[in-house]
Design a protein around this motif. Structure first.
Motif, PDB file in Angstrom:
ATOM      1  N   ILE A 193       0.849  -1.202   0.000  1.00 55.17           N
ATOM      2  CA  ILE A 193       0.000   0.000   0.000  1.00 55.17           C
ATOM      3  C   ILE A 193       0.883   1.250   0.000  1.00 55.17           C
ATOM      4  N   ALA A 194       1.911   1.217   0.863  1.00 56.53           N
ATOM      5  CA  ALA A 194       2.822   2.361   0.925  1.00 56.53           C
ATOM      6  C   ALA A 194       3.445   2.624  -0.450  1.00 56.53           C
ATOM      7  N   ASP A 195       3.769   1.544  -1.159  1.00 56.12           N
ATOM      8  CA  ASP A 195       4.354   1.627  -2.503  1.00 56.12           C
ATOM      9  C   ASP A 195       3.350   2.048  -3.572  1.00 56.12           C
ATOM     10  N   GLY A 196       2.059   1.912  -3.259  1.00 53.10           N
ATOM     11  CA  GLY A 196       1.025   2.205  -4.246  1.00 53.10           C
ATOM     12  C   GLY A 196       0.552   0.978  -5.016  1.00 53.10           C
ATOM     13  N   VAL A 197       1.295  -0.134  -4.962  1.00 52.05           N
ATOM     14  CA  VAL A 197       0.980  -1.324  -5.765  1.00 52.05           C
ATOM     15  C   VAL A 197      -0.381  -1.922  -5.388  1.00 52.05           C
ATOM     16  N   TRP A 198      -0.653  -1.963  -4.082  1.00 55.93           N
ATOM     17  CA  TRP A 198      -1.921  -2.515  -3.610  1.00 55.93           C
ATOM     18  C   TRP A 198      -2.839  -1.417  -3.037  1.00 55.93           C
ATOM     19  N   ASP A 199      -2.553  -0.157  -3.315  1.00 57.92           N
ATOM     20  CA  ASP A 199      -3.382   0.923  -2.747  1.00 57.92           C
ATOM     21  C   ASP A 199      -4.585   1.154  -3.657  1.00 57.92           C
ATOM     22  N   VAL A 200      -5.537   0.205  -3.591  1.00 53.79           N
ATOM     23  CA  VAL A 200      -6.585   0.089  -4.603  1.00 53.79           C
ATOM     24  C   VAL A 200      -7.805   0.982  -4.370  1.00 53.79           C
ATOM     25  N   GLY A 201      -7.856   1.682  -3.231  1.00 58.44           N
ATOM     26  CA  GLY A 201      -8.943   2.625  -2.991  1.00 58.44           C
ATOM     27  C   GLY A 201     -10.312   1.986  -2.851  1.00 58.44           C
ATOM     28  N   GLN A 202     -10.356   0.750  -2.402  1.00 58.88           N
ATOM     29  CA  GLN A 202     -11.640   0.068  -2.201  1.00 58.88           C
ATOM     30  C   GLN A 202     -11.417  -1.107  -1.253  1.00 58.88           C
ATOM     31  N   MET A 203     -12.516  -1.760  -0.881  1.00 56.00           N
ATOM     32  CA  MET A 203     -12.403  -2.941  -0.021  1.00 56.00           C
ATOM     33  C   MET A 203     -12.188  -4.184  -0.867  1.00 56.00           C
ATOM     34  N   VAL A 204     -11.154  -4.954  -0.528  1.00 57.05           N
ATOM     35  CA  VAL A 204     -10.899  -6.203  -1.259  1.00 57.05           C
ATOM     36  C   VAL A 204     -10.505  -7.323  -0.299  1.00 57.05           C
ATOM     37  N   ASN A 205     -10.734  -8.535  -0.741  1.00 58.99           N
ATOM     38  CA  ASN A 205     -10.091  -9.686  -0.109  1.00 58.99           C
ATOM     39  C   ASN A 205      -8.830  -9.988  -0.911  1.00 58.99           C
ATOM     40  N   VAL A 206      -7.913 -10.724  -0.300  1.00 55.57           N
ATOM     41  CA  VAL A 206      -6.568 -10.843  -0.867  1.00 55.57           C
ATOM     42  C   VAL A 206      -6.574 -11.459  -2.266  1.00 55.57           C
ATOM     43  N   GLU A 207      -7.470 -12.427  -2.507  1.00 55.43           N
ATOM     44  CA  GLU A 207      -7.464 -13.098  -3.821  1.00 55.43           C
ATOM     45  C   GLU A 207      -7.919 -12.183  -4.948  1.00 55.43           C
ATOM     46  N   GLU A 208      -8.403 -10.989  -4.610  1.00 52.64           N
ATOM     47  CA  GLU A 208      -8.791 -10.033  -5.649  1.00 52.64           C
ATOM     48  C   GLU A 208      -7.607  -9.197  -6.136  1.00 52.64           C
ATOM     49  N   LEU A 209      -6.471  -9.326  -5.470  1.00 47.21           N
ATOM     50  CA  LEU A 209      -5.284  -8.527  -5.795  1.00 47.21           C
ATOM     51  C   LEU A 209      -4.257  -9.390  -6.518  1.00 47.21           C
ATOM     52  N   ASP A 210      -3.364  -8.731  -7.270  1.00 51.13           N
ATOM     53  CA  ASP A 210      -2.286  -9.464  -7.940  1.00 51.13           C
ATOM     54  C   ASP A 210      -1.394 -10.109  -6.876  1.00 51.13           C
ATOM     55  N   PRO A 211      -1.276 -11.438  -6.871  1.00 47.88           N
ATOM     56  CA  PRO A 211      -0.495 -12.087  -5.813  1.00 47.88           C
ATOM     57  C   PRO A 211       1.011 -11.986  -5.997  1.00 47.88           C
ATOM     58  N   LYS A 212       1.479 -11.660  -7.202  1.00 45.17           N
ATOM     59  CA  LYS A 212       2.920 -11.752  -7.474  1.00 45.17           C
ATOM     60  C   LYS A 212       3.753 -10.789  -6.636  1.00 45.17           C
ATOM     61  N   PRO A 213       3.405  -9.489  -6.577  1.00 41.62           N
ATOM     62  CA  PRO A 213       4.244  -8.602  -5.751  1.00 41.62           C
ATOM     63  C   PRO A 213       4.213  -8.991  -4.265  1.00 41.62           C
ATOM     64  N   PHE A 214       3.086  -9.523  -3.807  1.00 40.49           N
ATOM     65  CA  PHE A 214       2.917  -9.925  -2.404  1.00 40.49           C
ATOM     66  C   PHE A 214       3.834 -11.119  -2.079  1.00 40.49           C
ATOM     67  N   ILE A 215       3.741 -12.149  -2.921  1.00 38.42           N
ATOM     68  CA  ILE A 215       4.573 -13.343  -2.704  1.00 38.42           C
ATOM     69  C   ILE A 215       6.048 -12.983  -2.862  1.00 38.42           C
ATOM     70  N   GLY A 216       6.344 -12.158  -3.839  1.00 43.66           N
ATOM     71  CA  GLY A 216       7.735 -11.755  -4.065  1.00 43.66           C
ATOM     72  C   GLY A 216       8.295 -10.972  -2.892  1.00 43.66           C
ATOM     73  N   LEU A 217       7.509 -10.042  -2.357  1.00 42.99           N
ATOM     74  CA  LEU A 217       7.971  -9.235  -1.224  1.00 42.99           C
ATOM     75  C   LEU A 217       8.164 -10.095   0.021  1.00 42.99           C
ATOM     76  N   MET A 218       7.218 -11.014   0.292  1.00 41.77           N
ATOM     77  CA  MET A 218       7.375 -11.880   1.478  1.00 41.77           C
ATOM     78  C   MET A 218       8.627 -12.740   1.367  1.00 41.77           C
ATOM     79  N   ASN A 219       8.953 -13.176   0.165  1.00 42.76           N
ATOM     80  CA  ASN A 219      10.196 -13.953  -0.023  1.00 42.76           C
ATOM     81  C   ASN A 219      11.413 -13.173   0.507  1.00 42.76           C
ATOM     82  N   ARG A 220      11.336 -11.845   0.405  1.00 44.50           N
ATOM     83  CA  ARG A 220      12.485 -11.030   0.814  1.00 44.50           C
ATOM     84  C   ARG A 220      12.435 -10.625   2.278  1.00 44.50           C
ATOM     85  N   ILE A 221      11.239 -10.606   2.893  1.00 44.92           N
ATOM     86  CA  ILE A 221      11.172 -10.078   4.273  1.00 44.92           C
ATOM     87  C   ILE A 221      10.900 -11.171   5.326  1.00 44.92           C
TER      88      ILE A 221
END
Lengths: 431, 431
Positions: free
Chosen positions: A367-395
């Motif tokens: 969200i801070a990056d803007g990638v998932w700052d979608v301006g609405q209510m979502v559940n996780v499967e509604e978002l692109d999973p790639k940046p999420f999975i990629g970021l968790m791999n690093r943190i």
């Protein structure tokens, strides 16, 4: 692009989230922690300082807050300048905190579905009873609200979506399997708040089968799974948050949740449940005292946060996805393995808290990056999973995949080439 | 010779005692029932009337009484003209009721050892902590006080004494065995007040072995017994009241108490006990409420009196006595078998209450007759067992004996000829 985080809650998941925010405060900005019990916030800050988790300069501050009080929560959001609220307090707080976010414009994140203290296991889909009623309000206010973004719900929703996109033309079933193969070395303990833990298991088990809700009793259906690292484990069909959004959003006819339980856990649970000691309804003692049995059980059980120092072993949580690709049957298991002792070494928590606390911070960073700052209510499967999975791999939470080609780290961009059918996130297209 | 009975308590044992007193009111005179809860006394009287238990004319009256209040108890003893007090209320009341008897001259009877609510399992012999401290006061006042005259303690003390007198020159061991082979058809229930029931099992198990106290843990030692009617049963070494007087009064080197438990009972007990839910010490809930876990367990369990209508099966309780006669080893089992359904049919109670309630009334009848009106404090084994066993044979609890000669009804006067070494009661000789 948003900055400054307010963490609500000071339990095990909040502890991990605060550490992870501090590790990433160059992106996230100031970190505020608020709870009814100020001393618990101070303890988390002391732990962050002791572990040297804070990466860059910036505030790290404790606040006393009753988050059922919307006005007080709004005032704290405003006074701290928090643009991202991570709600990892009791699930009884969700709707109050979300209201405060909608009315201040802050992004909202949580890791578990809203619960009413007096209700156990309401009609499915559970999100329809509370959260989804605020979808229009979020959209109108342009507020990003990502529901259930811990591990399960959260990462397992992303795994399901990712597997569909990357590996299948058609998916027949997603079986989410949650195994804690760790040992806390106590007679009995729950890994998070006993009250919330037991409430998951005391009523109807809802699962999504043949594109409709199916009701079972707890411990009625079990399956033996052979999983990476933790080996052969028995897991039981369990009702769980993610089924209530994935069933609506993915178009998959069978989505089930299986939780691993040892015989000892089941025995203790069954005794307490059969006696009525897990009831959320008050009873009256012979002396005339009104008391909720479940709260007494909670009072005698070990504090989950006290388990971490001696916890050993690993968790394995993932999605077993079955379907077809190019007309051929296919089966893929997307998963994470987390070690209790390593989690404790890094942030002072066991793996159950760690696996729930890291994803919500990854989401905050997106969200801070803007990638998932979608301006609405979502559940996780509604978002692109790639940046999420990629970021968790690093943190700190490395995803893996097991399929006919073997076991490997899941690099989402390598595994899911651009041609996959939904490289454009659902939520961004509907914006 | 004494008349008019005051029953204190209105639980399961009081219910049976009141029925038996009513059946024998030509000897016993007026019957008064007193409890904190007046409605429970009225319910007992209604049951006596419904069953037609009252034999002769005479009062049958309910009274509201807090028996911790010695002055109120004395006033009630005086206003009712009761010369015999049957204390079958909570064991927390014993010392208060006994004081009222000593100060009014009424005979005192109870069926369980005194307990302090805040103490579980005190140093042996338990009678030494409370009751026996009043021996001199009873003797000085000429007050008959018969301690522990239910079934166990009570009848089993008489069985031990009788067997010693009738069958042995020297006794090596008395194993008291208590088997409830009945089925209450509930998930779990205790047969009397859960609070008192569990307190028996949550601390050190004291037994008398090689003429000294030996400490074990509950469920540490078990033995399989083959008993009349109920067959092969596993029983566990348990701490129990009667050991604490029989060890002093009988000169037998080994006296043990074994209670039968099914695996299900033990499992439920162990779960509750290991979790700390059987503790008599208060805990504090997250909401700040102070509560004693054991009292909450009691609140969720079935009311023992509610079990009677559907209870089936039998109890078998007795003394397995081993020793020598004329230089030859000998083994005798003196016992009673009681049927839950028949007890319910007769007085509306299950067999656990029935076997405790009949003996205390037999003792009251022997006091009324003068036979056991010894004018001092005694435990049952200090009295001549023959009139007691003989009377119980006639009023509902038939004793039996099994030895090398087979199984038969125990006619105490036929089995124990006058030459037996203590045909004169101990207590009468010391008078």
């Amino acid at each position: 692009m948003k900055r400054n985080v307010l963490i609500i809650g000071a339990g095990g998941v909040a502890h991990v989230a605060a550490h992870k925010c501090a590790q990433n405060n160059i992106l996230l900005g100031d970190i505020h922690i608020a709870s009814r019990t100020l001393s618990k916030c101070h303890a988390i800050i002391a732990s962050i300082k002791a572990k040297g988790s804070q990466r860059g300069p910036g505030l790290l501050k404790a606040h006393e807050l009753d988050a059922m009080d919307v006005a007080a929560t709004k005032a704290l959001i405003r006074s701290t300048g928090a643009q991202i609220v991570i709600n990892v307090g009791s699930p009884f707080l969700n709707m109050s905190v979300m209201t405060a976010c909608i009315e201040t414009g802050a992004a909202y994140l949580d890791t578990a579905i809203h619960e009413d203290p007096s209700q156990v296991c309401e009609a499915p889909p559970w999100y329809g009873n509370y959260e989804w009623k605020r979808r229009d309000a979020c959209l109108k206010a342009g507020v990003t609200a990502i529901l259930g973004v811990g591990f399960d719900p959260g990462v397992v929703n992303a795994y399901g979506r990712f597997a569909m996109d990357a590996y299948f033309d058609k998916v027949d079933s997603i079986d989410i399997i949650d195994i804690n193969a760790g040992n806390h070395n106590r007679y009995f303990a729950t890994n998070f708040d006993p009250e919330i833990n037991f409430r998951e298991f005391t009523s109807t088990v809802w699962s999504w089968e043949d594109s409709q809700w199916k009701a079972n009793a707890m411990f009625e259906r079990k399956h033996d799974w052979d999983l990476p690292v933790v080996g052969k484990r028995t897991a039981y069909l369990t009702g769980h948050d993610e089924l209530h959004s994935m069933s609506k959003n993915l178009g998959v006819p069978n989505i089930r949740f299986w939780m691993g339980f040892g015989e000892h856990y089941i025995n203790v649970f069954n005794v307490l449940n059969n006696l009525g000691l897990l009831s959320e309804k008050p009873v009256r003692t012979a002396e005339g005292l009104e008391v909720v049995p479940l709260k007494v059980v909670k009072a005698v059980l070990p504090d989950p946060s006290s388990l971490a120092p001696t916890y050993t072993g690993k968790t394995c949580i993932g999605d077993l996805v079955k379907g077809t690709k190019n007309g051929q049957p296919r089966e893929v298991f997307v998963y994470n393995v987390c070690d209790h002792k390593e989690s404790y070494k890094e942030v002072g928590s066991q793996a159950i808290s760690y696996t729930a606390g890291v994803p919500v911070v990854a989401a905050a960073m997106l969200i801070a990056d803007g990638v998932w700052d979608v301006g609405q209510m979502v559940n996780v499967e509604e978002l692109d999973p790639k940046p999420f999975i990629g970021l968790m791999n690093r943190i700190g939470l490395v995803s893996r995949v097991r399929d006919a080609a073997g076991e490997r780290v899941l690099d989402p961009y390598a595994e899911a080439p651009a041609k996959s059918r939904s490289s454009t996130p659902v939520a961004e297209t509907t914006r």
